[in-house]
Write an enzyme that holds these catalytic residues in place. Structure first.
Site, PDB file in Angstrom:
ATOM      1  N   GLY A  50     -11.385   7.770 -10.920  1.00 36.61           N
ATOM      2  CA  GLY A  50     -11.983   8.736 -10.066  1.00 36.61           C
ATOM      3  C   GLY A  50     -12.752   9.882 -10.749  1.00 36.61           C
ATOM      4  O   GLY A  50     -13.741  10.433 -10.534  1.00 36.61           O
ATOM      5  N   SER A 181     -10.799   6.370  -6.334  1.00 29.92           N
ATOM      6  CA  SER A 181      -9.861   6.115  -7.078  1.00 29.92           C
ATOM      7  C   SER A 181      -8.926   4.926  -6.556  1.00 29.92           C
ATOM      8  O   SER A 181      -8.309   5.428  -5.524  1.00 29.92           O
ATOM      9  CB  SER A 181      -9.376   7.350  -7.708  1.00 29.92           C
ATOM     10  OG  SER A 181      -8.244   6.797  -8.832  1.00 29.92           O
ATOM     11  N   ALA A 182      -8.815   3.851  -7.306  1.00 28.07           N
ATOM     12  CA  ALA A 182      -8.096   2.829  -6.431  1.00 28.07           C
ATOM     13  C   ALA A 182      -6.476   3.139  -6.268  1.00 28.07           C
ATOM     14  O   ALA A 182      -5.869   3.006  -5.257  1.00 28.07           O
ATOM     15  CB  ALA A 182      -7.937   1.689  -7.320  1.00 28.07           C
ATOM     16  N   HIS A 183      -5.868   3.932  -7.563  1.00 25.62           N
ATOM     17  CA  HIS A 183      -4.671   4.395  -7.070  1.00 25.62           C
ATOM     18  C   HIS A 183      -3.980   5.164  -6.056  1.00 25.62           C
ATOM     19  O   HIS A 183      -2.932   5.463  -5.772  1.00 25.62           O
ATOM     20  CB  HIS A 183      -3.926   4.642  -8.521  1.00 25.62           C
ATOM     21  CG  HIS A 183      -4.258   6.131  -8.867  1.00 25.62           C
ATOM     22  ND1 HIS A 183      -5.403   6.339  -9.565  1.00 25.62           N
ATOM     23  CD2 HIS A 183      -3.659   7.175  -8.715  1.00 25.62           C
ATOM     24  CE1 HIS A 183      -5.427   7.954  -9.846  1.00 25.62           C
ATOM     25  NE2 HIS A 183      -4.219   8.226  -9.138  1.00 25.62           N
ATOM     26  N   CYS A 307       1.378  26.112 -15.388  1.00 28.94           N
ATOM     27  CA  CYS A 307       2.041  27.166 -16.418  1.00 28.94           C
ATOM     28  C   CYS A 307       1.667  26.564 -17.795  1.00 28.94           C
ATOM     29  O   CYS A 307       2.042  25.656 -18.430  1.00 28.94           O
ATOM     30  CB  CYS A 307       3.472  27.028 -16.216  1.00 28.94           C
ATOM     31  SG  CYS A 307       4.464  28.285 -17.312  1.00 28.94           S
TER      32      CYS A 307
HETATM   33  N1  PLP Z   1     -10.666  13.712  -7.123  1.00 21.24           N
HETATM   34  C1  PLP Z   1      -9.350  14.094  -6.390  1.00 21.24           C
HETATM   35  C2  PLP Z   1      -9.757  14.838  -5.353  1.00 21.24           C
HETATM   36  C3  PLP Z   1      -8.536  13.761  -6.815  1.00 21.24           C
HETATM   37  O1  PLP Z   1      -7.202  14.370  -6.091  1.00 21.24           O
HETATM   38  C4  PLP Z   1      -8.353  13.143  -8.120  1.00 21.24           C
HETATM   39  C5  PLP Z   1      -6.786  12.861  -8.633  1.00 21.24           C
HETATM   40  O2  PLP Z   1      -5.883  13.281  -8.258  1.00 21.24           O
HETATM   41  C6  PLP Z   1      -9.489  12.859  -8.830  1.00 21.24           C
HETATM   42  C7  PLP Z   1     -10.662  13.100  -8.452  1.00 21.24           C
HETATM   43  C8  PLP Z   1      -9.259  12.139 -10.361  1.00 21.24           C
HETATM   44  O3  PLP Z   1      -8.776  10.822 -10.141  1.00 21.24           O
HETATM   45  P1  PLP Z   1      -8.413   9.897 -11.258  1.00 21.24           P
HETATM   46  O4  PLP Z   1      -7.234  10.601 -11.570  1.00 21.24           O
HETATM   47  O5  PLP Z   1      -8.698   8.475 -10.782  1.00 21.24           O
HETATM   48  O6  PLP Z   1      -9.294  10.245 -12.285  1.00 21.24           O
END
Ligand code: PLP
Length: 366
Positions: A50, A181-183, A307
């Site tokens: 993502g 983002s696939a996961h 932190c």
């Molecule tokens: N954008 C949002 C709103 C997210 O929650 C995340 C990941 O948690 C990302 C982007 C980034 O995705 P990735 O971890 O696949 O790079």
């Protein structure tokens, strides 16, 4: 995914039989994802995550628009994921773009009228996330999209948090670019998707070969793309019933937390939020200590405060929403999934008041 690691292992860019088999699987995966988004196959770009999709969208569109002489001004919000936030800052600090951060209200919402007021003749890109990762708030992307369309400015949305919970249609949303983002929808880690509307100005931030029609050079992760496509197919089937079921559980969780723990507030929008998302701020609680206490009870949750070198920093997202810093330091994000049961929520509601009391007592001793 398994056959694409072992039997059909060809490089999708190769002309030989192994390559063509892999390319066919990639084409099929691209079509499935396009269908799920109401897009065309050629508008789907596979990426590594993502973060990469956000980077490609912001840099790719802003730089191309500027090269076409369209201007130098970008609009985004103070509640974006770091993948958008840091990219926008770099575009400002290194590439010399003018950056406007829209205001958000106490629930973290952007007012589409503020977008209308912020757009200028030299605006080249607007980026507003669809669903916030920290507080779950949903933005009025379709309305913002209409504003951008009228102004002739491309709109990007980070929809990474959405696919498992909300149906996505790029035309109903009026977006020109959308990151996934696939996961985040039960697919594999290390696979992202960028939807890029045909005709949107775009200069590839990664340079190299002609993969993904030159928009994202580099050998494509075929097994990952197949996994992402299968995952989106599966969540599309379950999404509606799971969203209904999980939202009821989530509401029960929120009511339980607010009625049993002293000095706690819900953060984010009370109703316009992801159905699986609950987030809170606690007075006089260190967020990271609470995460550790809950982890010992078997719960994997997160906090917005980070932190670094022993100095807790409140989340910039919560600060932008006007949450006082001493409350923002005690933030907790609880997300439910397709596998979460009522018994899980009961157990959480049982453990949380004890954990909060423990953390508060320990802080008083310091
Ligand atoms: N954008 C949002 C709103 C997210 O929650 C995340 C990941 O948690 C990302 C982007 C980034 O995705 P990735 O971890 O696949 O790079």
């Amino acid at each position: 995914m398994q056959p694409y690691f072992a039997e059909t292992f060809g490089n999708a860019s190769s002309l030989h039989t192994h390559g063509r088999e892999a390319a066919a699987a990639l084409d099929e995966a691209r079509m499935v994802i396009a269908c799920a988004l109401g897009a065309r196959s050629g508008e789907i770009i596979f990426t590594g995550c993502g973060t990469e999709s956000d980077n490609l969208a912001l840099r790719g569109i802003a730089l191309a628009m500027r090269q076409q002489g369209r201007g130098n001004h970008i609009i985004t919000t103070p509640v974006e994921h770091q993948a958008v936030e840091a990219t926008a800052q770099q575009l400002r600090d290194v590439f010399g773009f003018d950056l406007t951060l829209l205001p958000v209200d106490g629930n973290g919402c952007v007012d589409p009228d503020d977008v209308r007021r912020a757009v200028r003749p030299d605006t080249v890109l607007v980026s507003v996330m669809l669903a916030n990762n920290e507080v779950g708030t949903l933005q009025a992307i379709a309305e913002i999209g209409r504003v951008c369309r009228e102004a002739g400015v491309p709109l990007h949305t980070d929809a990474v948090q959405a696919p498992a919970w909300l149906p996505l249609d790029v035309n109903a949303l009026h977006v020109d670019a959308l990151s996934l983002s696939a996961h985040k929808f039960y697919g594999p880690k290390g696979v992202g998707v960028l939807y890029l509307r045909e005709g949107t100005p775009y200069m590839p931030p990664l340079t190299g070969g002609g993969h993904e029609r030159g928009r994202r050079p580099g050998t494509v992760n075929v097994a990952g793309a197949v996994g992402a496509a299968t995952a989106i197919k599966l969540v599309s089937r379950e999404r509606e019933s799971q969203a209904r079921r999980v939202q009821a559980l989530r509401n029960y969780l929120i009511e339980g937390v607010l009625s049993t723990v002293p000095d706690v507030r819900l953060s984010g929008h009370p109703t316009e939020r992801l159905p699986n998302h609950a987030s809170f701020v606690f007075k006089h609680v260190d967020g990271e200590s609470l995460i550790m206490a809950l982890d010992l009870e078997g719960f994997s949750v997160s906090t917005g405060s980070a932190c670094s070198s022993g100095n807790p920093e409140p989340s910039p997202v919560l600060l932008a929403m006007g949450v006082p810093p001493d409350w923002a330091l005690g933030s907790l994000r609880v997300t439910l999934g397709y596998a979460t049961t009522e018994a899980d929520v009961e157990a959480f509601l049982h453990a949380l008041p004890r954990c909060v009391a423990q953390v508060r007592a320990a802080e008083q001793m310091v």
